[in-house]
Design a protein around this motif. Sequence first.
Motif, short mmCIF file in Angstrom:
data_model
loop_
_atom_site.label_atom_id
_atom_site.label_comp_id
_atom_site.label_asym_id
_atom_site.label_seq_id
_atom_site.Cartn_x
_atom_site.Cartn_y
_atom_site.Cartn_z
N THR A 64 -3.42 -4.24 -2.88
CA THR A 64 -2.40 -4.86 -2.03
C THR A 64 -2.52 -4.33 -0.61
N ASN A 65 -1.85 -5.04 0.30
CA ASN A 65 -1.70 -4.48 1.64
C ASN A 65 -0.49 -3.54 1.61
N LYS A 66 -0.14 -2.98 2.76
CA LYS A 66 0.96 -2.01 2.80
C LYS A 66 2.32 -2.63 2.49
N ASP A 67 2.43 -3.96 2.60
CA ASP A 67 3.66 -4.65 2.24
C ASP A 67 3.66 -5.08 0.77
N PHE A 68 2.67 -4.60 0.03
CA PHE A 68 2.50 -4.90 -1.40
C PHE A 68 2.28 -6.38 -1.67
N GLU A 69 1.66 -7.06 -0.72
CA GLU A 69 1.22 -8.44 -0.94
C GLU A 69 -0.14 -8.36 -1.62
N GLU A 70 -0.26 -9.00 -2.76
CA GLU A 70 -1.46 -8.90 -3.57
C GLU A 70 -2.66 -9.53 -2.86
N ASN A 100 -12.12 7.98 -3.07
CA ASN A 100 -12.10 8.64 -1.76
C ASN A 100 -10.80 8.39 -0.99
N TRP A 101 -9.89 7.56 -1.53
CA TRP A 101 -8.59 7.33 -0.90
C TRP A 101 -7.61 8.42 -1.33
N GLU A 102 -6.52 8.54 -0.60
CA GLU A 102 -5.45 9.49 -0.93
C GLU A 102 -4.70 9.02 -2.17
N ILE A 103 -4.34 9.96 -3.06
CA ILE A 103 -3.51 9.63 -4.21
C ILE A 103 -2.07 9.99 -3.86
N ILE A 104 -1.17 9.02 -4.02
CA ILE A 104 0.24 9.27 -3.72
C ILE A 104 1.10 8.83 -4.91
N THR A 105 2.34 9.29 -4.91
CA THR A 105 3.30 8.89 -5.94
C THR A 105 3.83 7.51 -5.58
N ARG A 106 3.85 6.63 -6.56
CA ARG A 106 4.36 5.27 -6.33
C ARG A 106 5.81 5.32 -5.90
N GLY A 107 6.14 4.52 -4.92
CA GLY A 107 7.52 4.43 -4.48
C GLY A 107 7.92 5.50 -3.48
N ALA A 108 7.08 6.51 -3.29
CA ALA A 108 7.41 7.57 -2.34
C ALA A 108 6.82 7.22 -0.98
N SER A 136 -4.76 3.90 1.29
CA SER A 136 -5.50 4.11 2.54
C SER A 136 -4.54 3.74 3.67
N GLN A 137 -5.02 3.72 4.89
CA GLN A 137 -4.14 3.39 6.01
C GLN A 137 -3.57 1.98 5.90
N GLN A 138 -4.31 1.05 5.30
CA GLN A 138 -3.89 -0.34 5.28
C GLN A 138 -3.69 -0.93 3.89
N LEU A 139 -4.18 -0.24 2.84
CA LEU A 139 -4.21 -0.82 1.50
C LEU A 139 -3.70 0.14 0.43
N ASN A 140 -3.29 -0.43 -0.70
CA ASN A 140 -2.90 0.32 -1.89
C ASN A 140 -3.67 -0.23 -3.08
N SER A 141 -3.90 0.64 -4.05
CA SER A 141 -4.49 0.18 -5.31
C SER A 141 -3.84 0.94 -6.46
N PHE A 142 -3.47 0.21 -7.51
CA PHE A 142 -2.78 0.81 -8.64
C PHE A 142 -3.05 -0.02 -9.89
N ILE A 143 -2.66 0.54 -11.04
CA ILE A 143 -2.78 -0.15 -12.32
C ILE A 143 -1.38 -0.45 -12.82
N SER A 144 -1.21 -1.67 -13.31
CA SER A 144 0.06 -2.06 -13.92
C SER A 144 -0.22 -2.75 -15.25
N VAL A 145 0.83 -2.93 -16.03
CA VAL A 145 0.71 -3.55 -17.35
C VAL A 145 1.16 -5.00 -17.27
N LEU A 146 0.37 -5.88 -17.87
CA LEU A 146 0.74 -7.29 -17.99
C LEU A 146 0.88 -7.61 -19.47
#
Length: 90
Positions: free
Chosen positions: A43-49, A71-79, A14-24
């Motif tokens: 996370t926020n846009k600076d990837f602070e959890e 309802n958020w935009e889907i983007i490629t990670r790192g792009a 979104s404009q201010q946040l990111n959401s993704f799945i990672s492996v632990l």
Amino acid sequence: MITQENWQSKMFSSQQLNSFISVLASPGGPGGSVEIEYALTLTNKDFEELDQTCFSDLQEALVEINRRYLNWEIITRGAPKGGKCDSCEA
């Protein structure tokens, strides 16, 4: 929609946040086993959890990320947004 085929390369944004799945992975106990979890991370846009919810099953994590953020935009990670970084000359 984030799926079993794209969850490692895509995230919701979104404009201010990111959401993704990672492996632990963590030691699972005697015998050297490893415990795998799938972390739905906000996370926020600076990837602070800001928040993280762990699931033992990838499908459960996929259902939840799509329920919360479809309802958020889907983007490629790192792009970067817009498709190229500020330092690109191409």
